[in-house]
Enzyme design. Structure first.
Site, PDB file in Angstrom:
ATOM      1  CE  LYS A  13       8.015 -31.869  23.446  1.00 21.22           C
ATOM      2  NZ  LYS A  13       7.914 -30.755  24.399  1.00 21.22           N
ATOM      3  NE  ARG A  88       5.429 -27.629  18.963  1.00 17.98           N
ATOM      4  CZ  ARG A  88       6.624 -28.068  19.383  1.00 17.98           C
ATOM      5  NH1 ARG A  88       7.197 -29.084  18.813  1.00 17.98           N
ATOM      6  NH2 ARG A  88       7.226 -27.439  20.376  1.00 17.98           N
ATOM      7  NE  ARG A 127      15.810 -26.333  26.777  1.00 18.64           N
ATOM      8  CZ  ARG A 127      14.679 -26.651  26.168  1.00 18.64           C
ATOM      9  NH1 ARG A 127      14.288 -27.904  26.096  1.00 18.64           N
ATOM     10  NH2 ARG A 127      13.929 -25.711  25.660  1.00 18.64           N
ATOM     11  NE  ARG A 161      15.281 -24.726  22.188  1.00 19.56           N
ATOM     12  CZ  ARG A 161      14.248 -25.564  22.293  1.00 19.56           C
ATOM     13  NH1 ARG A 161      14.468 -26.837  22.566  1.00 19.56           N
ATOM     14  NH2 ARG A 161      13.022 -25.140  22.137  1.00 19.56           N
ATOM     15  NE  ARG A 172       9.393 -22.859  23.466  1.00 17.93           N
ATOM     16  CZ  ARG A 172      10.528 -23.138  24.112  1.00 17.93           C
ATOM     17  NH1 ARG A 172      11.324 -22.153  24.521  1.00 17.93           N
ATOM     18  NH2 ARG A 172      10.870 -24.386  24.330  1.00 17.93           N
TER      19      ARG A 172
HETATM   20  P1  AP5 Z   1      13.734 -31.067  27.774  1.00 17.37           P
HETATM   21  O1  AP5 Z   1      13.856 -32.558  27.751  1.00 17.37           O
HETATM   22  O2  AP5 Z   1      14.741 -30.293  27.014  1.00 17.37           O
HETATM   23  O3  AP5 Z   1      12.237 -30.639  27.405  1.00 17.37           O
HETATM   24  P2  AP5 Z   1      11.426 -30.737  26.047  1.00 17.37           P
HETATM   25  O4  AP5 Z   1      10.076 -31.285  26.376  1.00 17.37           O
HETATM   26  O5  AP5 Z   1      12.217 -31.459  24.998  1.00 17.37           O
HETATM   27  O6  AP5 Z   1      11.270 -29.207  25.764  1.00 17.37           O
HETATM   28  P3  AP5 Z   1      11.505 -28.303  24.489  1.00 17.37           P
HETATM   29  O7  AP5 Z   1      11.594 -26.900  25.009  1.00 17.37           O
HETATM   30  O8  AP5 Z   1      12.651 -28.789  23.663  1.00 17.37           O
HETATM   31  O9  AP5 Z   1      10.176 -28.489  23.758  1.00 17.37           O
HETATM   32  P4  AP5 Z   1       9.518 -27.555  22.785  1.00 17.37           P
HETATM   33  O10 AP5 Z   1       8.348 -28.400  22.446  1.00 17.37           O
HETATM   34  O11 AP5 Z   1       9.230 -26.186  23.222  1.00 17.37           O
HETATM   35  O12 AP5 Z   1      10.688 -27.290  21.707  1.00 17.37           O
HETATM   36  P5  AP5 Z   1      10.949 -27.834  20.257  1.00 17.37           P
HETATM   37  O13 AP5 Z   1      12.413 -27.876  20.075  1.00 17.37           O
HETATM   38  O14 AP5 Z   1      10.140 -29.045  19.961  1.00 17.37           O
HETATM   39  O15 AP5 Z   1      13.741 -30.591  29.301  1.00 17.37           O
HETATM   40  C1  AP5 Z   1      13.762 -29.225  29.657  1.00 17.37           C
HETATM   41  C2  AP5 Z   1      14.744 -28.992  30.820  1.00 17.37           C
HETATM   42  O16 AP5 Z   1      14.210 -29.591  31.995  1.00 17.37           O
HETATM   43  C3  AP5 Z   1      16.123 -29.619  30.604  1.00 17.37           C
HETATM   44  O17 AP5 Z   1      17.105 -28.725  31.096  1.00 17.37           O
HETATM   45  C4  AP5 Z   1      16.101 -30.910  31.430  1.00 17.37           C
HETATM   46  O18 AP5 Z   1      17.385 -31.168  31.972  1.00 17.37           O
HETATM   47  C5  AP5 Z   1      15.108 -30.583  32.524  1.00 17.37           C
HETATM   48  N1  AP5 Z   1      14.262 -31.737  32.860  1.00 17.37           N
HETATM   49  C6  AP5 Z   1      13.752 -32.665  32.000  1.00 17.37           C
HETATM   50  N2  AP5 Z   1      13.002 -33.574  32.656  1.00 17.37           N
HETATM   51  C7  AP5 Z   1      13.017 -33.188  33.977  1.00 17.37           C
HETATM   52  C8  AP5 Z   1      12.431 -33.720  35.167  1.00 17.37           C
HETATM   53  N3  AP5 Z   1      11.662 -34.829  35.144  1.00 17.37           N
HETATM   54  N4  AP5 Z   1      12.665 -33.066  36.336  1.00 17.37           N
HETATM   55  C9  AP5 Z   1      13.440 -31.952  36.366  1.00 17.37           C
HETATM   56  N5  AP5 Z   1      14.047 -31.408  35.274  1.00 17.37           N
HETATM   57  C10 AP5 Z   1      13.824 -32.021  34.089  1.00 17.37           C
HETATM   58  O19 AP5 Z   1      10.318 -26.667  19.359  1.00 17.37           O
HETATM   59  C11 AP5 Z   1      10.895 -25.371  19.307  1.00 17.37           C
HETATM   60  C12 AP5 Z   1      10.104 -24.515  18.301  1.00 17.37           C
HETATM   61  O20 AP5 Z   1      10.202 -25.106  16.980  1.00 17.37           O
HETATM   62  C13 AP5 Z   1       8.605 -24.397  18.554  1.00 17.37           C
HETATM   63  O21 AP5 Z   1       8.308 -23.368  19.474  1.00 17.37           O
HETATM   64  C14 AP5 Z   1       8.078 -24.115  17.133  1.00 17.37           C
HETATM   65  O22 AP5 Z   1       8.277 -22.772  16.761  1.00 17.37           O
HETATM   66  C15 AP5 Z   1       8.970 -24.983  16.258  1.00 17.37           C
HETATM   67  N6  AP5 Z   1       8.429 -26.335  16.008  1.00 17.37           N
HETATM   68  C16 AP5 Z   1       8.996 -27.537  16.373  1.00 17.37           C
HETATM   69  N7  AP5 Z   1       8.225 -28.575  15.971  1.00 17.37           N
HETATM   70  C17 AP5 Z   1       7.149 -28.029  15.350  1.00 17.37           C
HETATM   71  C18 AP5 Z   1       5.973 -28.579  14.741  1.00 17.37           C
HETATM   72  N8  AP5 Z   1       5.766 -29.906  14.697  1.00 17.37           N
HETATM   73  N9  AP5 Z   1       5.056 -27.722  14.221  1.00 17.37           N
HETATM   74  C19 AP5 Z   1       5.245 -26.373  14.249  1.00 17.37           C
HETATM   75  N10 AP5 Z   1       6.328 -25.778  14.812  1.00 17.37           N
HETATM   76  C20 AP5 Z   1       7.272 -26.601  15.357  1.00 17.37           C
END
Ligand code: AP5
Ligand code: ZN
Length: 216
Positions: A13, A88, A127, A161, A172
């Protein structure tokens, strides 16, 4: 244009959001990034969120809806935005509908990034991010052209992270399947859901997203 990127942790994402910012002039609203900034600043929200995030659980709907409600009132998002990591839960999705309706705005599309659980752990644990400009990299899938040097800014310091470890990833993923995946039928019923194959390479995923947006 207002878009949601919906998919499990590690689906790509954030990676695709950065590209859509450049190609469509959309502002990326990543609730994960906002929470990490709050934790770094040791604000009230940050104090409440830190332990929850380290356990891989979801921060409360009240906090999250409050953050997004304030953010989408700011002038820089008037031209369109891209939600990355929000909504979410069903409650967040319903709250978003009301917030947008109050402002006379509407969602254009929800892009689902489909990726099997088995590859997500490898994506997340490999990552890392440039400490200076925030550019994202991966030990195997997205290396900088010159080892140890950021392609974008030349920075040589990188960060990982706190929640990107194998134990937290399990929690997660569980939170995603239990609380977030039910949003897929919610948006499908509204005719807004567009799915792309997030297992493909990064450029191919971008191509598929551009294609569904043209058709939207
Ligand atoms: P990347 O693009 O970084 O993936 P992402 O989908 O953004 O993953 P996140 O881990 O950031 O998502 P998340 O939903 O767990 O975390 P968030 O910060 O929202 O890609 C991942 C890796 O793969 C990278 O190294 C990239 O290079 C590689 N890659 C990408 N695409 C690829 C491909 N096609 N092929 C190969 N490699 C690829 O949330 C963190 C925490 O915050 C949550 O756990 C929760 O506690 C809290 N939180 C955030 N939002 C909320 C909410 N709305 N409600 C409640 N809690 C929340
Ligand atoms: Zn950099």
């Amino acid at each position: 244009m207002i878009l949601i990127l919906l998919g499990p942790p590690g689906a790509g994402k954030g990676t695709q959001a950065k590209r859509l910012m450049d190609s469509h002039g959309l502002v990326q609203l990543s609730t994960g990034d906002m929470l990490r900034a709050a934790v770094a600043a040791d604000s009230e929200v940050g104090k409440k969120a830190k332990a929850v995030m380290e356990r891989g659980e979801l921060v409360s709907d009240d906090i999250m809806v409050g953050i997004i409600s304030d953010r989408i009132d700011e002038p820089d998002v008037a031209g369109g935005f891209l939600l990355d990591g929000f909504p979410r839960t069903a409650q967040q999705a319903v709250a978003l509908d009301s917030l947008l309706a109050e402002k006379g705005r509407k969602l254009d599309a929800v892009i689902e990034m489909r990726v099997d659980d088995a590859v997500l752990t490898e994506r997340i644990t490999g990552r890392y991010t440039c400490a200076k400009c925030g550019a994202g990299y991966h030990d195997r899938f997205q290396k900088p052209a010159k080892a140890g040097v950021c392609d974008k800014c030349g920075g040589t310091e990188f960060t990982r992270r706190a929640d990107d470890n194998a134990e937290t990833v399990g929690a997660r993923l569980q939170a995603y399947h239990a609380q977030t995946a039910p949003l897929l039928p919610y948006y499908r019923d509204k005719g807004l859901l567009r799915s792309v194959d997030g297992m493909a390479g990064i450029d191919e995923v971008t191509r598929q997203i551009e294609k569904v947006l043209t058709a939207a």
